[in-house]
Design a protein around this motif. Structure first.
Motif, PDB file in Angstrom:
ATOM      1  N   GLY A  29       0.826  -1.195   0.000  1.00  6.32           N
ATOM      2  CA  GLY A  29       0.000   0.000   0.000  1.00  6.32           C
ATOM      3  C   GLY A  29       0.860   1.245   0.000  1.00  6.32           C
ATOM      4  N   ILE A  30       0.230   2.359   0.341  1.00  6.23           N
ATOM      5  CA  ILE A  30       0.917   3.649   0.335  1.00  6.23           C
ATOM      6  C   ILE A  30       0.611   4.376   1.642  1.00  6.23           C
ATOM      7  N   ASN A  31       1.645   4.955   2.254  1.00 11.01           N
ATOM      8  CA  ASN A  31       1.462   5.852   3.392  1.00 11.01           C
ATOM      9  C   ASN A  31       2.240   7.131   3.114  1.00 11.01           C
ATOM     10  N   LEU A  32       1.539   8.248   3.035  1.00 19.08           N
ATOM     11  CA  LEU A  32       2.174   9.541   2.807  1.00 19.08           C
ATOM     12  C   LEU A  32       2.098  10.440   4.044  1.00 19.08           C
ATOM     13  N   ILE A  33       1.628   9.902   5.157  1.00 26.48           N
ATOM     14  CA  ILE A  33       1.502  10.680   6.396  1.00 26.48           C
ATOM     15  C   ILE A  33       2.739  10.414   7.258  1.00 26.48           C
ATOM     16  N   PRO A  34       3.581  11.432   7.447  1.00 31.55           N
ATOM     17  CA  PRO A  34       4.800  11.229   8.240  1.00 31.55           C
ATOM     18  C   PRO A  34       4.499  10.738   9.661  1.00 31.55           C
ATOM     19  N   PHE A  44      17.937   8.548  -2.643  1.00 28.01           N
ATOM     20  CA  PHE A  44      18.037   7.103  -2.888  1.00 28.01           C
ATOM     21  C   PHE A  44      16.822   6.384  -2.315  1.00 28.01           C
ATOM     22  N   SER A  45      16.447   6.725  -1.094  1.00 28.01           N
ATOM     23  CA  SER A  45      15.298   6.095  -0.446  1.00 28.01           C
ATOM     24  C   SER A  45      14.001   6.415  -1.189  1.00 28.01           C
ATOM     25  N   MET A  46      13.848   7.649  -1.645  1.00 25.95           N
ATOM     26  CA  MET A  46      12.643   8.016  -2.402  1.00 25.95           C
ATOM     27  C   MET A  46      12.573   7.261  -3.724  1.00 25.95           C
ATOM     28  N   THR A  47      13.723   7.018  -4.344  1.00 29.18           N
ATOM     29  CA  THR A  47      13.755   6.230  -5.575  1.00 29.18           C
ATOM     30  C   THR A  47      13.255   4.819  -5.307  1.00 29.18           C
ATOM     31  N   ILE A  48      13.735   4.231  -4.224  1.00 26.53           N
ATOM     32  CA  ILE A  48      13.282   2.892  -3.840  1.00 26.53           C
ATOM     33  C   ILE A  48      11.778   2.887  -3.584  1.00 26.53           C
ATOM     34  N   GLU A  49      11.294   3.870  -2.847  1.00 21.46           N
ATOM     35  CA  GLU A  49       9.861   3.932  -2.536  1.00 21.46           C
ATOM     36  C   GLU A  49       9.023   4.101  -3.797  1.00 21.46           C
ATOM     37  N   CYS A  50       9.513   4.873  -4.755  1.00 20.27           N
ATOM     38  CA  CYS A  50       8.784   5.035  -6.030  1.00 20.27           C
ATOM     39  C   CYS A  50       8.744   3.722  -6.809  1.00 20.27           C
ATOM     40  N   ILE A  51       9.832   2.987  -6.818  1.00 19.24           N
ATOM     41  CA  ILE A  51       9.853   1.671  -7.472  1.00 19.24           C
ATOM     42  C   ILE A  51       8.857   0.743  -6.782  1.00 19.24           C
ATOM     43  N   GLN A  52       8.793   0.813  -5.457  1.00 13.89           N
ATOM     44  CA  GLN A  52       7.888  -0.061  -4.712  1.00 13.89           C
ATOM     45  C   GLN A  52       6.416   0.233  -4.988  1.00 13.89           C
ATOM     46  N   TYR A  62       5.099   0.135  -7.715  1.00 14.04           N
ATOM     47  CA  TYR A  62       4.712  -0.796  -8.775  1.00 14.04           C
ATOM     48  C   TYR A  62       4.923  -2.256  -8.390  1.00 14.04           C
ATOM     49  N   MET A  63       5.250  -2.501  -7.139  1.00 16.27           N
ATOM     50  CA  MET A  63       5.456  -3.872  -6.662  1.00 16.27           C
ATOM     51  C   MET A  63       4.267  -4.256  -5.784  1.00 16.27           C
ATOM     52  N   PRO A  64       3.577  -5.348  -6.102  1.00 14.57           N
ATOM     53  CA  PRO A  64       2.312  -5.664  -5.427  1.00 14.57           C
ATOM     54  C   PRO A  64       2.430  -5.963  -3.927  1.00 14.57           C
ATOM     55  N   TYR A  65       3.559  -6.417  -3.455  1.00 15.18           N
ATOM     56  CA  TYR A  65       3.674  -6.794  -2.049  1.00 15.18           C
ATOM     57  C   TYR A  65       4.579  -5.849  -1.264  1.00 15.18           C
ATOM     58  N   ARG A  66       4.665  -4.629  -1.692  1.00 15.62           N
ATOM     59  CA  ARG A  66       5.526  -3.647  -1.026  1.00 15.62           C
ATOM     60  C   ARG A  66       4.732  -2.412  -0.638  1.00 15.62           C
ATOM     61  N   TRP A  67       5.176  -1.806   0.456  1.00 12.66           N
ATOM     62  CA  TRP A  67       4.596  -0.552   0.926  1.00 12.66           C
ATOM     63  C   TRP A  67       5.476   0.600   0.477  1.00 12.66           C
ATOM     64  N   THR A  68       4.863   1.643  -0.023  1.00  9.74           N
ATOM     65  CA  THR A  68       5.535   2.910  -0.276  1.00  9.74           C
ATOM     66  C   THR A  68       5.192   3.778   0.921  1.00  9.74           C
ATOM     67  N   ASP A  69       6.212   4.140   1.702  1.00  8.19           N
ATOM     68  CA  ASP A  69       5.955   4.755   3.006  1.00  8.19           C
ATOM     69  C   ASP A  69       6.947   5.883   3.270  1.00  8.19           C
ATOM     70  N   ILE A  70       6.412   7.063   3.520  1.00  8.96           N
ATOM     71  CA  ILE A  70       7.257   8.219   3.830  1.00  8.96           C
ATOM     72  C   ILE A  70       8.077   7.969   5.101  1.00  8.96           C
TER      73      ILE A  70
END
Length: 141
Positions: A36-41, A95-103, A105-113
């Motif tokens: 999923g996605i979490n954009l709330i710090p 670097f971390s934001m790049t990883i989170e952006c790649i994630q 598009y990955m079904p089992y990964r969280w994109t998390d601030i």
């Protein structure tokens, strides 16, 4: 020889990060449930602290810090122009934001601030350890 060793160790720090952020790890419970996605710090950090087991808190939060310590340590060794904690943390955020952006598009990964925040803290710790090590070496000479 020293430059080759530095390059290898720097590359190992990146491979370590990429392995744990891109590939599932059943033993740690990483990448095995829906993402999923979490954009709330600080949302995930506090949720894990107050509503999850201590092991989940440690694996996610402490794990994200530890993950970037080698990177923060090796970055100023590999790139001498990165000579302060601010520069190292900015590179780590990118670097971390790049990883989170790649994630995204990955079904089992969280994109998390929160991962970006924790990874940057880890890189800052790594840089601080580098400075301690460098000062210790300078005092011996």
């Amino acid at each position: 020889m020293k430059k080759k060793l530095t390059n290898v160790l720097f590359l190992c720090s990146i491979i370590f990060i990429m392995d744990l952020t891109m590939l599932p790890e059943d033993s740690l419970g990483i990448g095995i449930a829906s993402g999923g996605i979490n954009l709330i710090p600080f949302y995930t950090i506090t949720r894990l602290f107050f509503y999850q087991s201590i092991s989940n808190f440690i694996i996610n939060n402490i794990g994200n810090v530890v993950l970037f310590i080698p990177f923060g340590f090796m970055l100023p060794i590999r790139f001498q122009c990165l000579d302060n904690i601010t520069k190292v943390c900015i590179i780590s955020v990118l670097f971390s934001m790049t990883i989170e952006c790649i994630q995204l598009y990955m079904p089992y990964r969280w994109t998390d601030i929160d991962d970006v925040i924790l990874n940057s803290i880890g890189a800052g710790v790594g840089y601080s350890l580098f400075k301690l090590y460098k000062n210790k070496l300078n005092n011996k000479i």
